[in-house]
Design an enzyme around this catalytic site. Structure first.
Site, PDB file in Angstrom:
ATOM      1  N   SER A 143       0.812  -1.173   0.033  1.00 52.04           N
ATOM      2  CA  SER A 143       0.004   0.068   0.181  1.00 52.04           C
ATOM      3  C   SER A 143       0.928   1.220  -0.239  1.00 52.04           C
ATOM      4  CB  SER A 143      -0.844   0.096   1.228  1.00 52.04           C
ATOM      5  OG  SER A 143      -1.484   0.959   1.540  1.00 52.04           O
ATOM      6  N   TYR A 156      -2.426  -1.152  10.552  1.00 50.56           N
ATOM      7  CA  TYR A 156      -2.183  -1.355   9.004  1.00 50.56           C
ATOM      8  C   TYR A 156      -1.031  -0.652   8.328  1.00 50.56           C
ATOM      9  CZ  TYR A 156      -3.877  -1.119   4.041  1.00 50.56           C
ATOM     10  OH  TYR A 156      -4.099  -1.187   2.767  1.00 50.56           O
TER      11      TYR A 156
HETATM   12  P1  NAD Z   1     -11.518  -6.036   0.074  1.00 48.15           P
HETATM   13  O1  NAD Z   1     -12.087  -5.979   1.196  1.00 48.15           O
HETATM   14  O2  NAD Z   1     -12.196  -5.837  -1.195  1.00 48.15           O
HETATM   15  O3  NAD Z   1     -10.766  -7.641  -0.261  1.00 48.15           O
HETATM   16  C1  NAD Z   1     -10.180  -8.035   0.723  1.00 48.15           C
HETATM   17  C2  NAD Z   1      -9.897  -9.429   0.259  1.00 48.15           C
HETATM   18  O4  NAD Z   1      -9.328 -10.523   1.679  1.00 48.15           O
HETATM   19  C3  NAD Z   1     -11.291 -10.220   0.190  1.00 48.15           C
HETATM   20  O5  NAD Z   1     -11.368 -11.278  -0.669  1.00 48.15           O
HETATM   21  C4  NAD Z   1     -11.609 -10.758   1.427  1.00 48.15           C
HETATM   22  O6  NAD Z   1     -12.567 -12.002   1.648  1.00 48.15           O
HETATM   23  C5  NAD Z   1     -10.300 -11.513   2.190  1.00 48.15           C
HETATM   24  N1  NAD Z   1     -10.086 -11.880   3.398  1.00 48.15           N
HETATM   25  C6  NAD Z   1     -10.298 -11.130   4.514  1.00 48.15           C
HETATM   26  N2  NAD Z   1      -9.888 -11.374   5.669  1.00 48.15           N
HETATM   27  C7  NAD Z   1      -9.764 -12.974   5.314  1.00 48.15           C
HETATM   28  C8  NAD Z   1      -8.964 -14.052   5.855  1.00 48.15           C
HETATM   29  N3  NAD Z   1      -9.028 -14.093   7.238  1.00 48.15           N
HETATM   30  N4  NAD Z   1      -8.529 -15.078   5.078  1.00 48.15           N
HETATM   31  C9  NAD Z   1      -8.341 -15.027   3.761  1.00 48.15           C
HETATM   32  N5  NAD Z   1      -8.925 -13.897   3.008  1.00 48.15           N
HETATM   33  C10 NAD Z   1      -9.456 -12.910   3.724  1.00 48.15           C
HETATM   34  O7  NAD Z   1     -10.238  -5.112  -0.108  1.00 48.15           O
HETATM   35  P2  NAD Z   1      -9.198  -4.511  -1.061  1.00 48.15           P
HETATM   36  O8  NAD Z   1      -9.107  -3.084  -1.152  1.00 48.15           O
HETATM   37  O9  NAD Z   1      -9.265  -5.211  -2.396  1.00 48.15           O
HETATM   38  O10 NAD Z   1      -7.699  -5.063  -0.504  1.00 48.15           O
HETATM   39  C11 NAD Z   1      -6.955  -5.879  -0.907  1.00 48.15           C
HETATM   40  C12 NAD Z   1      -5.522  -5.619  -0.526  1.00 48.15           C
HETATM   41  O11 NAD Z   1      -5.070  -4.321  -0.973  1.00 48.15           O
HETATM   42  C13 NAD Z   1      -5.398  -5.533   0.788  1.00 48.15           C
HETATM   43  O12 NAD Z   1      -4.135  -6.190   1.336  1.00 48.15           O
HETATM   44  C14 NAD Z   1      -5.333  -4.108   1.020  1.00 48.15           C
HETATM   45  O13 NAD Z   1      -4.712  -3.540   2.269  1.00 48.15           O
HETATM   46  C15 NAD Z   1      -4.661  -3.337  -0.001  1.00 48.15           C
HETATM   47  N6  NAD Z   1      -4.771  -2.193  -0.458  1.00 48.15           N
HETATM   48  C16 NAD Z   1      -5.979  -1.504  -0.644  1.00 48.15           C
HETATM   49  C17 NAD Z   1      -6.065  -0.367  -1.103  1.00 48.15           C
HETATM   50  C18 NAD Z   1      -7.508   0.314  -1.468  1.00 48.15           C
HETATM   51  O14 NAD Z   1      -7.439   1.502  -1.433  1.00 48.15           O
HETATM   52  N7  NAD Z   1      -8.607  -0.490  -1.323  1.00 48.15           N
HETATM   53  C19 NAD Z   1      -4.935   0.567  -1.223  1.00 48.15           C
HETATM   54  C20 NAD Z   1      -3.612  -0.074  -1.151  1.00 48.15           C
HETATM   55  C21 NAD Z   1      -3.534  -1.404  -0.611  1.00 48.15           C
END
Ligand code: NAD
Length: 261
Positions: A143, A156
């Site tokens: 991130s 985080y």
């Molecule tokens: P999201 O909530 O849409 O997806 C998260 C995924 O992780 C889902 O498929 C969920 O089912 C799964 N998950 C949650 N708990 C779990 C567990 N205990 N075991 C297995 N799977 C589990 O969120 P996202 O925004 O798509 O995030 C995905 C990644 O991207 C994360 O690591 C997040 O930190 C990172 N990220 C997101 C953003 C943003 O702005 N959305 C920015 C930077 C980084």
């Protein structure tokens, strides 16, 4: 069809960025192991749809990756069911927002377990097979918060900085084994994880979604635009390409200028 014959495990791929990454890898011909939480009928539809759309094998396992033994079992299952594990995308992650003095201990533990420790356990389980094949790609979805901080996100930010550090260590250890290890550092991507933060802001400020969306972007990003899950998918595919064979140990920002300030 650059990735025909390769097998990719994408953690947390039932929604958001992980799903975008899984789709992009499948579009290049990779067989996919999906993982994540969600409603089983919907996940089965997703699995079947992806397999038909791209003519690749797609399997699903609902391992809870906050449990180390389930991480190792997921890696083993990927090899057993799909025959290999060539591309590991550590993407599953959760968020919690509160000042340090009010931050619940159990949220700290949960975020560290999933966002950081699961990355270690998955790399540990995946590396021996990649080394023996002399080819592998590990892509850790960190991130912008893996490189800079924001208030109220202590677990985080600590976990994501840890992911960037672990990425560099793995890259050094595997530098001459045909395995590259990189982190992708997205800025704001409009997924369920961010939608929950937006909804909380709307409630707290008695505001509208439109106003809070613009404020959220403006606080951090010069570019007032969300990055799409598809863009993160395209970057992942690029990191799997031959052109990227010497890119390793990098933390690649896709963040609308967040880190340029
Ligand atoms: P999201 O909530 O849409 O997806 C998260 C995924 O992780 C889902 O498929 C969920 O089912 C799964 N998950 C949650 N708990 C779990 C567990 N205990 N075991 C297995 N799977 C589990 O969120 P996202 O925004 O798509 O995030 C995905 C990644 O991207 C994360 O690591 C997040 O930190 C990172 N990220 C997101 C953003 C943003 O702005 N959305 C920015 C930077 C980084």
């Amino acid at each position: 069809m650059m990735l025909r014959g390769k097998v990719a495990l994408v953690t947390g791929s039932t929604s958001g960025i992980g799903l975008g990454v899984a789709r992009a890898l499948a579009a290049e011909g990779a067989d996919i192991m999906l993982n994540g939480l969600g409603e089983i009928d919907q996940i089965e539809k997703l699995r079947e749809g992806l397999s038909k759309e791209f003519s690749v094998k797609v399997e699903y396992d609902g391992a809870d990756l906050s449990k180390p033994e389930q991480v190792a079992a997921l890696v083993a299952k990927t090899r057993n069911v799909l025959g290999s594990l060539d591309i590991l995308v550590n993407n599953a992650g959760i968020q919690y927002v509160a000042p340090i003095e009010e931050f619940p201990d159990e949220r700290w533990d949960a975020i560290l377990a999933l966002n950081l420790s699961a990355v270690f356990h998955a790399m540990k389980a995946a590396i021996p097979g990649m080394k023996s094949k002399k080819w592998g790609r590990i892509i850790n979805i960190a991130s912008a918060h893996g490189l800079v901080a924001s208030p109220y996100k202590v677990a985080y930010v600590a976990a994501k900085h840890g992911v960037v550090g672990a990425t560099k260590v793995a890259a050094l250890e595997l530098a001459n084994d045909g395995v590259t290890v990189n982190a992708i550092c997205p800025g704001w991507v409009l997924t369920a994880l961010v939608q929950r933060q937006l909804d909380d802001r709307v409630d707290e400020a008695s505001s509208t979604l439109e106003i809070e969306t613009e404020k959220l972007l403006r606080e951090k990003q010069p570019m007032l635009k969300f990055t799409s899950p598809e863009s993160v998918g395209s970057m992942t595919v690029f990191l799997c390409s031959e052109a990227a064979e010497t890119i390793t140990g990098s933390a690649i920002s896709i963040d609308g200028g967040w880190l340029a300030q």
